[in-house]
Design a protein around this motif. Structure first.
Motif, PDB file in Angstrom:
ATOM      1  N   ASN A  59       5.437   1.413   7.082  1.00  0.00           N
ATOM      2  CA  ASN A  59       4.698   0.146   7.061  1.00  0.00           C
ATOM      3  C   ASN A  59       5.459  -0.909   6.259  1.00  0.00           C
ATOM      4  O   ASN A  59       5.498  -2.080   6.629  1.00  0.00           O
ATOM      5  CB  ASN A  59       3.293   0.339   6.489  1.00  0.00           C
ATOM      6  CG  ASN A  59       2.392   1.100   7.439  1.00  0.00           C
ATOM      7  OD1 ASN A  59       2.636   1.182   8.641  1.00  0.00           O
ATOM      8  ND2 ASN A  59       1.345   1.692   6.890  1.00  0.00           N
ATOM      9  N   TRP A  60       6.083  -0.486   5.148  1.00  0.00           N
ATOM     10  CA  TRP A  60       6.908  -1.399   4.350  1.00  0.00           C
ATOM     11  C   TRP A  60       8.097  -1.882   5.177  1.00  0.00           C
ATOM     12  O   TRP A  60       8.408  -3.069   5.201  1.00  0.00           O
ATOM     13  CB  TRP A  60       7.364  -0.703   3.070  1.00  0.00           C
ATOM     14  CG  TRP A  60       8.605  -1.258   2.413  1.00  0.00           C
ATOM     15  CD1 TRP A  60       9.795  -0.621   2.239  1.00  0.00           C
ATOM     16  CD2 TRP A  60       8.774  -2.546   1.816  1.00  0.00           C
ATOM     17  NE1 TRP A  60      10.681  -1.423   1.582  1.00  0.00           N
ATOM     18  CE2 TRP A  60      10.080  -2.628   1.311  1.00  0.00           C
ATOM     19  CE3 TRP A  60       7.947  -3.656   1.669  1.00  0.00           C
ATOM     20  CZ2 TRP A  60      10.584  -3.745   0.674  1.00  0.00           C
ATOM     21  CZ3 TRP A  60       8.457  -4.779   1.027  1.00  0.00           C
ATOM     22  CH2 TRP A  60       9.754  -4.810   0.534  1.00  0.00           C
ATOM     23  N   LYS A  61       8.762  -0.953   5.877  1.00  0.00           N
ATOM     24  CA  LYS A  61       9.917  -1.334   6.704  1.00  0.00           C
ATOM     25  C   LYS A  61       9.538  -2.332   7.791  1.00  0.00           C
ATOM     26  O   LYS A  61      10.349  -3.148   8.193  1.00  0.00           O
ATOM     27  CB  LYS A  61      10.537  -0.096   7.371  1.00  0.00           C
ATOM     28  CG  LYS A  61      11.502   0.623   6.505  1.00  0.00           C
ATOM     29  CD  LYS A  61      12.393   1.616   7.233  1.00  0.00           C
ATOM     30  CE  LYS A  61      11.927   2.066   8.560  1.00  0.00           C
ATOM     31  NZ  LYS A  61      12.722   3.141   9.153  1.00  0.00           N
ATOM     32  N   PRO A 112       0.831  -1.213   0.000  1.00  0.00           N
ATOM     33  CA  PRO A 112       0.000   0.000   0.000  1.00  0.00           C
ATOM     34  C   PRO A 112       0.865   1.262   0.000  1.00  0.00           C
ATOM     35  O   PRO A 112       1.831   1.355   0.756  1.00  0.00           O
ATOM     36  CB  PRO A 112      -0.796  -0.114   1.295  1.00  0.00           C
ATOM     37  CG  PRO A 112      -0.784  -1.566   1.638  1.00  0.00           C
ATOM     38  CD  PRO A 112       0.529  -2.093   1.129  1.00  0.00           C
ATOM     39  N   GLY A 113       0.540   2.183  -0.881  1.00  0.00           N
ATOM     40  CA  GLY A 113       1.242   3.452  -0.945  1.00  0.00           C
ATOM     41  C   GLY A 113       2.469   3.462  -1.835  1.00  0.00           C
ATOM     42  O   GLY A 113       3.068   4.512  -2.056  1.00  0.00           O
ATOM     43  N   PHE A 114       2.873   2.286  -2.371  1.00  0.00           N
ATOM     44  CA  PHE A 114       4.027   2.249  -3.266  1.00  0.00           C
ATOM     45  C   PHE A 114       3.725   3.037  -4.536  1.00  0.00           C
ATOM     46  O   PHE A 114       2.649   2.914  -5.113  1.00  0.00           O
ATOM     47  CB  PHE A 114       4.388   0.809  -3.630  1.00  0.00           C
ATOM     48  CG  PHE A 114       5.401   0.718  -4.731  1.00  0.00           C
ATOM     49  CD1 PHE A 114       6.741   0.899  -4.470  1.00  0.00           C
ATOM     50  CD2 PHE A 114       5.012   0.470  -6.042  1.00  0.00           C
ATOM     51  CE1 PHE A 114       7.693   0.835  -5.495  1.00  0.00           C
ATOM     52  CE2 PHE A 114       5.943   0.400  -7.076  1.00  0.00           C
ATOM     53  CZ  PHE A 114       7.284   0.580  -6.789  1.00  0.00           C
ATOM     54  N   GLU A 162       5.132   8.989   4.230  1.00  0.00           N
ATOM     55  CA  GLU A 162       6.174   8.408   5.073  1.00  0.00           C
ATOM     56  C   GLU A 162       5.615   7.227   5.854  1.00  0.00           C
ATOM     57  O   GLU A 162       6.313   6.237   6.093  1.00  0.00           O
ATOM     58  CB  GLU A 162       6.738   9.472   6.023  1.00  0.00           C
ATOM     59  CG  GLU A 162       7.922   8.996   6.826  1.00  0.00           C
ATOM     60  CD  GLU A 162       8.602  10.096   7.619  1.00  0.00           C
ATOM     61  OE1 GLU A 162       9.604   9.782   8.297  1.00  0.00           O
ATOM     62  OE2 GLU A 162       8.157  11.254   7.580  1.00  0.00           O
ATOM     63  N   ALA A 163       4.341   7.295   6.241  1.00  0.00           N
ATOM     64  CA  ALA A 163       3.701   6.185   6.961  1.00  0.00           C
ATOM     65  C   ALA A 163       3.692   4.921   6.101  1.00  0.00           C
ATOM     66  O   ALA A 163       3.936   3.817   6.607  1.00  0.00           O
ATOM     67  CB  ALA A 163       2.287   6.566   7.379  1.00  0.00           C
ATOM     68  N   ASN A 164       3.445   5.063   4.789  1.00  0.00           N
ATOM     69  CA  ASN A 164       3.480   3.901   3.897  1.00  0.00           C
ATOM     70  C   ASN A 164       4.872   3.284   3.862  1.00  0.00           C
ATOM     71  O   ASN A 164       5.022   2.057   3.877  1.00  0.00           O
ATOM     72  CB  ASN A 164       3.063   4.276   2.479  1.00  0.00           C
ATOM     73  CG  ASN A 164       1.600   4.619   2.348  1.00  0.00           C
ATOM     74  OD1 ASN A 164       1.257   5.664   1.815  1.00  0.00           O
ATOM     75  ND2 ASN A 164       0.711   3.764   2.834  1.00  0.00           N
ATOM     76  N   ASN A 180      12.155 -10.224   5.013  1.00  0.00           N
ATOM     77  CA  ASN A 180      12.672 -11.318   4.188  1.00  0.00           C
ATOM     78  C   ASN A 180      13.732 -10.835   3.214  1.00  0.00           C
ATOM     79  O   ASN A 180      14.730 -11.513   2.989  1.00  0.00           O
ATOM     80  CB  ASN A 180      11.531 -11.993   3.411  1.00  0.00           C
ATOM     81  CG  ASN A 180      10.628 -12.805   4.307  1.00  0.00           C
ATOM     82  OD1 ASN A 180      11.022 -13.207   5.405  1.00  0.00           O
ATOM     83  ND2 ASN A 180       9.407 -13.029   3.865  1.00  0.00           N
ATOM     84  N   GLN A 181      13.532  -9.666   2.622  1.00  0.00           N
ATOM     85  CA  GLN A 181      14.508  -9.131   1.669  1.00  0.00           C
ATOM     86  C   GLN A 181      15.784  -8.667   2.352  1.00  0.00           C
ATOM     87  O   GLN A 181      16.843  -8.655   1.743  1.00  0.00           O
ATOM     88  CB  GLN A 181      13.917  -7.953   0.891  1.00  0.00           C
ATOM     89  CG  GLN A 181      13.020  -8.376  -0.219  1.00  0.00           C
ATOM     90  CD  GLN A 181      12.691  -7.218  -1.144  1.00  0.00           C
ATOM     91  OE1 GLN A 181      13.021  -6.069  -0.879  1.00  0.00           O
ATOM     92  NE2 GLN A 181      12.030  -7.521  -2.231  1.00  0.00           N
TER      93      GLN A 181
END
Length: 165
Positions: free
Chosen positions: A127-129, A97-99, A122-124, A136-137
């Motif tokens: 959330n990714w972090k 979301p948000g990418f 920045e919240a998106n 996993n990455q």
């Protein structure tokens, strides 16, 4: 495709749009000042800028959002390994979301690659972090850095500046 960026004051960088109306510039504000970025088949119009080749890309850069640039110095001997490792890495970014956009930039001079991700907010990005996909990455992130790192990578972040037309 190529990408170019330079730093300067916002007032100075804005004048580039008048001088080069055919180039779609993106302006970003960060702790180190303002950055101008553009990409495409255009020539480098910056007197003191940085030039890159776009190796990998996803999504479209937008005039709004939050940008994170991971600056990764790579040894001369390690460039092929770094690029191959990056190409093999399965990314789930585009489903987050948000990418908005992703770019892997190879420097035309020097040894510092830039990995750009752009998010709606920045919240998106945060959330990714915090996601399992990110963990996993980056599961080897706490271990010894790969031998192809010439120096410690560093991150810069920016907020897009939306111009009032």
């Amino acid at each position: 495709m190529n990408a170019y960026m330079t730093n300067g004051t916002y007032d100075f960088l804005r004048k580039l749009e008048e001088k080069y109306p055919d180039i779609p510039f993106y302006f970003m504000a960060g702790s180190s000042g303002t950055l101008a970025y553009y990409e495409g088949r255009h020539k480098n119009v910056f007197a003191a800028g940085r030039a890159y080749e776009v190796l990998e890309q996803g999504g479209d850069m937008r005039e709004t959002g939050f940008v994170v640039m991971n600056n990764i110095p790579v040894t001369d001997d390690g460039t092929a390994m770094f690029e191959e490792r990056f190409r093999q890495r399965k990314s789930e970014l585009d489903s987050m979301p948000g990418f908005q956009a992703f770019r892997l930039l190879r420097p035309k001079k020097g040894n510092t690659y830039v990995v750009i991700t752009q998010w709606a907010s920045e919240a998106n990005f945060n959330n990714w972090k915090d996601s399992d996909a990110f963990k996993n990455q980056h599961q080897h992130g706490l271990a010894k850095p790969p031998a192809f790192f010439a120096d410690k990578p560093f991150i810069t972040s920016y907020q897009m500046i939306k111009e009032e037309k």
